[in-house]
Write a protein that holds these residues in place. Structure first.
Motif, PDB file in Angstrom:
ATOM      1  N   GLY A  26      21.015  -0.958 -19.845  1.00  0.00           N
ATOM      2  CA  GLY A  26      20.141  -1.655 -20.787  1.00  0.00           C
ATOM      3  C   GLY A  26      18.754  -1.049 -20.861  1.00  0.00           C
ATOM      4  N   ALA A  27      18.211  -0.664 -19.714  1.00  0.00           N
ATOM      5  CA  ALA A  27      16.866  -0.091 -19.702  1.00  0.00           C
ATOM      6  C   ALA A  27      16.831   1.272 -20.393  1.00  0.00           C
ATOM      7  CB  ALA A  27      16.376   0.036 -18.268  1.00  0.00           C
ATOM      8  N   SER A  28      17.843   2.104 -20.139  1.00  0.00           N
ATOM      9  CA  SER A  28      17.821   3.436 -20.747  1.00  0.00           C
ATOM     10  C   SER A  28      17.979   3.361 -22.260  1.00  0.00           C
ATOM     11  CB  SER A  28      18.893   4.333 -20.130  1.00  0.00           C
ATOM     12  OG  SER A  28      20.173   3.858 -20.435  1.00  0.00           O
ATOM     13  N   TYR A  29      18.856   2.477 -22.741  1.00  0.00           N
ATOM     14  CA  TYR A  29      19.018   2.360 -24.189  1.00  0.00           C
ATOM     15  C   TYR A  29      17.834   1.655 -24.835  1.00  0.00           C
ATOM     16  CZ  TYR A  29      23.607   4.415 -24.305  1.00  0.00           C
ATOM     17  OH  TYR A  29      24.640   5.310 -24.227  1.00  0.00           O
ATOM     18  N   ALA A  30      17.194   0.723 -24.130  1.00  0.00           N
ATOM     19  CA  ALA A  30      15.992   0.088 -24.666  1.00  0.00           C
ATOM     20  C   ALA A  30      14.859   1.107 -24.808  1.00  0.00           C
ATOM     21  CB  ALA A  30      15.557  -1.067 -23.773  1.00  0.00           C
ATOM     22  N   LEU A  31      14.695   1.962 -23.814  1.00  0.00           N
ATOM     23  CA  LEU A  31      13.680   3.019 -23.915  1.00  0.00           C
ATOM     24  C   LEU A  31      14.020   4.012 -25.019  1.00  0.00           C
ATOM     25  CD1 LEU A  31      12.879   3.790 -20.185  1.00  0.00           C
ATOM     26  CD2 LEU A  31      11.335   2.864 -21.900  1.00  0.00           C
ATOM     27  N   LEU A  32      15.290   4.321 -25.147  1.00  0.00           N
ATOM     28  CA  LEU A  32      15.714   5.245 -26.201  1.00  0.00           C
ATOM     29  C   LEU A  32      15.365   4.689 -27.577  1.00  0.00           C
ATOM     30  CD1 LEU A  32      17.368   7.846 -26.869  1.00  0.00           C
ATOM     31  CD2 LEU A  32      19.329   6.351 -27.040  1.00  0.00           C
ATOM     32  N   TYR A  33      15.673   3.412 -27.804  1.00  0.00           N
ATOM     33  CA  TYR A  33      15.363   2.805 -29.095  1.00  0.00           C
ATOM     34  C   TYR A  33      13.861   2.638 -29.298  1.00  0.00           C
ATOM     35  CZ  TYR A  33      20.289   1.897 -29.791  1.00  0.00           C
ATOM     36  OH  TYR A  33      21.636   2.045 -29.971  1.00  0.00           O
ATOM     37  N   ALA A  34      13.119   2.398 -28.215  1.00  0.00           N
ATOM     38  CA  ALA A  34      11.658   2.297 -28.338  1.00  0.00           C
ATOM     39  C   ALA A  34      11.064   3.640 -28.741  1.00  0.00           C
ATOM     40  CB  ALA A  34      11.052   1.812 -27.027  1.00  0.00           C
ATOM     41  N   PHE A  35      11.541   4.728 -28.146  1.00  0.00           N
ATOM     42  CA  PHE A  35      11.060   6.060 -28.525  1.00  0.00           C
ATOM     43  C   PHE A  35      11.415   6.378 -29.978  1.00  0.00           C
ATOM     44  CE2 PHE A  35      10.847   7.376 -23.931  1.00  0.00           C
ATOM     45  CZ  PHE A  35       9.489   7.632 -23.951  1.00  0.00           C
ATOM     46  N   GLU A  36      12.626   6.031 -30.374  1.00  0.00           N
ATOM     47  CA  GLU A  36      13.031   6.284 -31.759  1.00  0.00           C
ATOM     48  C   GLU A  36      12.207   5.454 -32.742  1.00  0.00           C
ATOM     49  OE1 GLU A  36      15.229   8.409 -33.290  1.00  0.00           O
ATOM     50  OE2 GLU A  36      15.280   9.384 -31.336  1.00  0.00           O
ATOM     51  N   PHE A  37      11.935   4.204 -32.392  1.00  0.00           N
ATOM     52  CA  PHE A  37      11.106   3.360 -33.251  1.00  0.00           C
ATOM     53  C   PHE A  37       9.704   3.919 -33.379  1.00  0.00           C
ATOM     54  CE2 PHE A  37       8.027  -0.107 -33.680  1.00  0.00           C
ATOM     55  CZ  PHE A  37       8.409  -0.593 -34.918  1.00  0.00           C
ATOM     56  N   CYS A  44       2.343  10.424 -36.248  1.00  0.00           N
ATOM     57  CA  CYS A  44       1.633  11.304 -35.310  1.00  0.00           C
ATOM     58  C   CYS A  44       2.303  11.337 -33.932  1.00  0.00           C
ATOM     59  CB  CYS A  44       0.181  10.865 -35.164  1.00  0.00           C
ATOM     60  SG  CYS A  44       0.008   9.201 -34.520  1.00  0.00           S
ATOM     61  N   PHE A  45       3.291  10.485 -33.724  1.00  0.00           N
ATOM     62  CA  PHE A  45       3.953  10.395 -32.422  1.00  0.00           C
ATOM     63  C   PHE A  45       4.992  11.497 -32.313  1.00  0.00           C
ATOM     64  CE2 PHE A  45       7.092   8.664 -29.437  1.00  0.00           C
ATOM     65  CZ  PHE A  45       6.262   8.346 -28.380  1.00  0.00           C
ATOM     66  N   ALA A  46       4.758  12.424 -31.407  1.00  0.00           N
ATOM     67  CA  ALA A  46       5.714  13.507 -31.176  1.00  0.00           C
ATOM     68  C   ALA A  46       6.047  13.542 -29.687  1.00  0.00           C
ATOM     69  CB  ALA A  46       5.132  14.841 -31.605  1.00  0.00           C
ATOM     70  N   PHE A  47       7.303  13.739 -29.365  1.00  0.00           N
ATOM     71  CA  PHE A  47       7.714  13.834 -27.970  1.00  0.00           C
ATOM     72  C   PHE A  47       8.822  14.856 -27.853  1.00  0.00           C
ATOM     73  CE2 PHE A  47      10.418  10.652 -29.811  1.00  0.00           C
ATOM     74  CZ  PHE A  47      11.655  10.868 -29.250  1.00  0.00           C
ATOM     75  N   ASP A  48       9.048  15.252 -26.641  1.00  0.00           N
ATOM     76  CA  ASP A  48      10.076  16.248 -26.360  1.00  0.00           C
ATOM     77  C   ASP A  48      11.460  15.612 -26.516  1.00  0.00           C
ATOM     78  OD1 ASP A  48      11.274  18.544 -25.618  1.00  0.00           O
ATOM     79  OD2 ASP A  48      10.645  18.492 -23.532  1.00  0.00           O
ATOM     80  N   PHE A  49      12.345  16.301 -27.193  1.00  0.00           N
ATOM     81  CA  PHE A  49      13.678  15.749 -27.443  1.00  0.00           C
ATOM     82  C   PHE A  49      14.508  15.664 -26.167  1.00  0.00           C
ATOM     83  CE2 PHE A  49      16.574  14.195 -30.421  1.00  0.00           C
ATOM     84  CZ  PHE A  49      17.845  14.616 -30.059  1.00  0.00           C
ATOM     85  N   ARG A  50      14.072  16.339 -25.107  1.00  0.00           N
ATOM     86  CA  ARG A  50      14.788  16.245 -23.835  1.00  0.00           C
ATOM     87  C   ARG A  50      14.745  14.833 -23.275  1.00  0.00           C
ATOM     88  NH1 ARG A  50      12.211  21.352 -20.902  1.00  0.00           N
ATOM     89  NH2 ARG A  50      10.493  20.609 -22.160  1.00  0.00           N
ATOM     90  N   ILE A  51      13.706  14.055 -23.626  1.00  0.00           N
ATOM     91  CA  ILE A  51      13.634  12.652 -23.192  1.00  0.00           C
ATOM     92  C   ILE A  51      14.825  11.887 -23.760  1.00  0.00           C
ATOM     93  CG2 ILE A  51      12.295  10.522 -23.361  1.00  0.00           C
ATOM     94  CD1 ILE A  51       9.785  12.264 -23.437  1.00  0.00           C
ATOM     95  N   VAL A  52      15.107  12.107 -25.039  1.00  0.00           N
ATOM     96  CA  VAL A  52      16.238  11.426 -25.671  1.00  0.00           C
ATOM     97  C   VAL A  52      17.545  11.850 -25.018  1.00  0.00           C
ATOM     98  CG1 VAL A  52      17.509  11.170 -27.836  1.00  0.00           C
ATOM     99  CG2 VAL A  52      15.025  11.167 -27.849  1.00  0.00           C
ATOM    100  N   LEU A  53      17.687  13.129 -24.737  1.00  0.00           N
ATOM    101  CA  LEU A  53      18.918  13.603 -24.101  1.00  0.00           C
ATOM    102  C   LEU A  53      19.101  13.023 -22.710  1.00  0.00           C
ATOM    103  CD1 LEU A  53      18.946  17.346 -25.175  1.00  0.00           C
ATOM    104  CD2 LEU A  53      20.358  15.492 -26.035  1.00  0.00           C
ATOM    105  N   VAL A  54      18.020  12.943 -21.939  1.00  0.00           N
ATOM    106  CA  VAL A  54      18.115  12.390 -20.586  1.00  0.00           C
ATOM    107  C   VAL A  54      18.461  10.907 -20.640  1.00  0.00           C
ATOM    108  CG1 VAL A  54      16.720  11.778 -18.569  1.00  0.00           C
ATOM    109  CG2 VAL A  54      16.649  14.088 -19.466  1.00  0.00           C
ATOM    110  N   LEU A  55      17.813  10.151 -21.530  1.00  0.00           N
ATOM    111  CA  LEU A  55      18.090   8.725 -21.632  1.00  0.00           C
ATOM    112  C   LEU A  55      19.514   8.459 -22.111  1.00  0.00           C
ATOM    113  CD1 LEU A  55      14.748   7.396 -23.125  1.00  0.00           C
ATOM    114  CD2 LEU A  55      15.641   7.013 -20.835  1.00  0.00           C
ATOM    115  N   ARG A  56      19.958   9.236 -23.090  1.00  0.00           N
ATOM    116  CA  ARG A  56      21.321   9.047 -23.591  1.00  0.00           C
ATOM    117  C   ARG A  56      22.347   9.409 -22.524  1.00  0.00           C
ATOM    118  NH1 ARG A  56      21.702  11.235 -29.216  1.00  0.00           N
ATOM    119  NH2 ARG A  56      20.570   9.329 -29.627  1.00  0.00           N
TER     120      ARG A  56
END
Length: 76
Positions: A26-37, A44-56
């Motif tokens: 639940g925490a990993s998918y909640a963070l994933l959706y928060a980053f996507e939102f 202006c919000f840019a982040f490394d796509f590796r965060i999404v890969l690690v969370l997924r």
């Protein structure tokens, strides 16, 4: 047997691990959706796509691990 099978110490430990895995899923998918939102809402919000890969990958591996815990409880 009713709930007698819950008296085994191994089963109690396995259920605690299972509940921890469910919380991590639940925490990993909640963070994933928060980053996507944030990425879609704020241009202006840019982040490394590796965060999404690690969370997924953490979410998917936790789902598989939780499945294996339930299978191991059924063998006990």
């Amino acid at each position: 047997q009713g709930v007698k099978w819950m008296n085994h110490e191994n089963t109690k430990v396995q259920f605690n691990i299972f509940y921890g895995l469910v919380i991590s899923i639940g925490a990993s998918y909640a963070l994933l959706y928060a980053f996507e939102f944030a990425r879609l809402r704020f241009p202006c919000f840019a982040f490394d796509f590796r965060i999404v890969l690690v969370l997924r990958s953490a979410g998917l591996s936790s789902i598989v691990a939780a499945h294996y815990i339930i299978v191991s409880i059924s063998f006990e």
